[in-house]
Design an enzyme around this catalytic site. Structure first.
Site, short mmCIF file in Angstrom:
data_model
loop_
_atom_site.label_atom_id
_atom_site.label_comp_id
_atom_site.label_asym_id
_atom_site.label_seq_id
_atom_site.Cartn_x
_atom_site.Cartn_y
_atom_site.Cartn_z
N ARG A 89 0.81 -1.21 0.00
CA ARG A 89 0.00 0.00 0.00
C ARG A 89 0.85 1.26 0.00
NH1 ARG A 89 -5.05 -2.24 2.40
NH2 ARG A 89 -6.59 -0.58 2.48
N ARG A 128 -21.63 -1.39 3.19
CA ARG A 128 -20.96 -2.47 3.92
C ARG A 128 -20.92 -2.14 5.41
NH1 ARG A 128 -15.00 -3.92 1.87
NH2 ARG A 128 -14.30 -2.39 3.39
N ARG A 134 -17.71 -3.20 10.75
CA ARG A 134 -16.41 -2.53 10.67
C ARG A 134 -16.59 -1.03 10.91
NH1 ARG A 134 -12.70 -4.19 5.57
NH2 ARG A 134 -11.89 -2.11 6.09
N ARG A 146 -9.91 7.35 4.26
CA ARG A 146 -9.29 6.18 3.62
C ARG A 146 -9.12 6.40 2.13
NH1 ARG A 146 -13.42 2.09 5.58
NH2 ARG A 146 -12.44 0.60 4.16
P1 ADP Z 1 -10.06 -1.56 2.63
O1 ADP Z 1 -9.21 -1.95 1.45
O2 ADP Z 1 -11.51 -1.75 2.40
O3 ADP Z 1 -9.71 -0.21 3.18
P2 ADP Z 1 -8.58 -3.39 4.34
O4 ADP Z 1 -9.23 -4.45 5.12
O5 ADP Z 1 -7.67 -3.78 3.23
O6 ADP Z 1 -9.79 -2.52 3.83
O7 ADP Z 1 -7.73 -2.43 5.32
C1 ADP Z 1 -8.28 -1.87 6.48
C2 ADP Z 1 -7.23 -1.03 7.21
O8 ADP Z 1 -6.12 -1.85 7.60
C3 ADP Z 1 -6.59 0.09 6.40
O9 ADP Z 1 -7.38 1.26 6.39
C4 ADP Z 1 -5.27 0.28 7.15
O10 ADP Z 1 -5.43 1.00 8.36
C5 ADP Z 1 -4.90 -1.14 7.54
N1 ADP Z 1 -4.02 -1.76 6.50
C6 ADP Z 1 -4.35 -2.80 5.70
N2 ADP Z 1 -3.33 -3.10 4.87
C7 ADP Z 1 -2.34 -2.22 5.14
C8 ADP Z 1 -1.03 -1.99 4.61
N3 ADP Z 1 -0.54 -2.75 3.60
N4 ADP Z 1 -0.29 -0.98 5.13
C9 ADP Z 1 -0.75 -0.23 6.12
N5 ADP Z 1 -1.98 -0.36 6.66
C10 ADP Z 1 -2.76 -1.35 6.19
#
Ligand code: ADP
Length: 190
Positions: A89, A128, A134, A146
């Site tokens: 990310r 959702r 969530r 986000r």
């Molecule tokens: P979405 O893609 O719907 O935002 P995720 O379940 O992938 O949901 O992620 C939820 C949260 O988890 C993110 O908003 C972040 O805070 C954290 N997160 C997930 N993956 C990462 C990552 N690769 N790096 C940093 N934070 C992460």
């Protein structure tokens, strides 16, 4: 081995499609968001440190996230390959993933990037939020943050894979089966 990065903004449908891809191709599905949520639920130290960031819609720091992801990959030594969902990310994470894979004589095969317009994302996330439990989906300010964090920190990761000629953009709007088929087609072109 085939290693896929499934990419796209929050609400793009990565989780749903990743599950289908992992079943169809026998790959291990690693969702960093799911792993963090599991740790929060279990009350681990990792969960406690991730929670404050997630609740605000911020990214968990790279060092924490990278170490966790590498441990998860190492926990599956016999995998035929991986689907990375929600990782990398940031560009730092993408670089870390490349060098980690290289140390194992592996590499990322391709990045599939789901394209969904912002209005549609907001609608899906708030929908959702009504049922998923969530907190980060239910609060419109967190949803907005986000999406902003995605644009600022995560979207550039697509260029990283484009430079390696591994980026394939997939239209993420339409019936789920149609979107899955678009992803299968891209993988089968490999
Ligand atoms: P979405 O893609 O719907 O935002 P995720 O379940 O992938 O949901 O992620 C939820 C949260 O988890 C993110 O908003 C972040 O805070 C954290 N997160 C997930 N993956 C990462 C990552 N690769 N790096 C940093 N934070 C992460």
């Amino acid at each position: 081995m085939i290693n896929i990065v499934l990419f796209g903004p929050p609400g793009a449908g990565k989780g749903t499609q990743a599950l289908r891809l992992s079943e169809r191709y026998g790959l291990v599905h690693l969702s960093t968001g799911d792993i963090f949520r599991r740790n929060i639920h279990e009350g681990t130290a990792l969960g406690r440190s991730a929670r404050s960031y997630m609740d605000k819609g911020e990214l968990v720091p790279d060092t924490v996230t990278i170490a966790m992801l590498e441990a998860e990959v190492d926990a599956h030594p016999h995998a035929k390959g991986f689907i990375f969902d929600g990782f990398p990310r940031t560009e730092k994470q993408a670089e870390a993933l490349d060098s980690f894979m290289a140390r194992k004589d592996q590499q990322i095969s391709l990045m599939l990037s789901l394209q969904v317009p912002e209005q549609e994302l907001k609608k899906r996330l708030l929908q959702r939020g009504a049922t998923s439990g969530r907190a980060d989906d239910a609060n419109p300010e967190v949803v907005q943050n986000r999406i902003a964090v995605y644009a600022r920190e995560t979207a550039p990761v697509a260029h990283y894979y484009k430079r390696q000629s591994k980026l394939v953009r997939i239209d993420g709007v339409g019936p789920l089966d149609v979107i899955s088929q678009r992803l299968y087609d891209a993988i089968e072109q490999l």
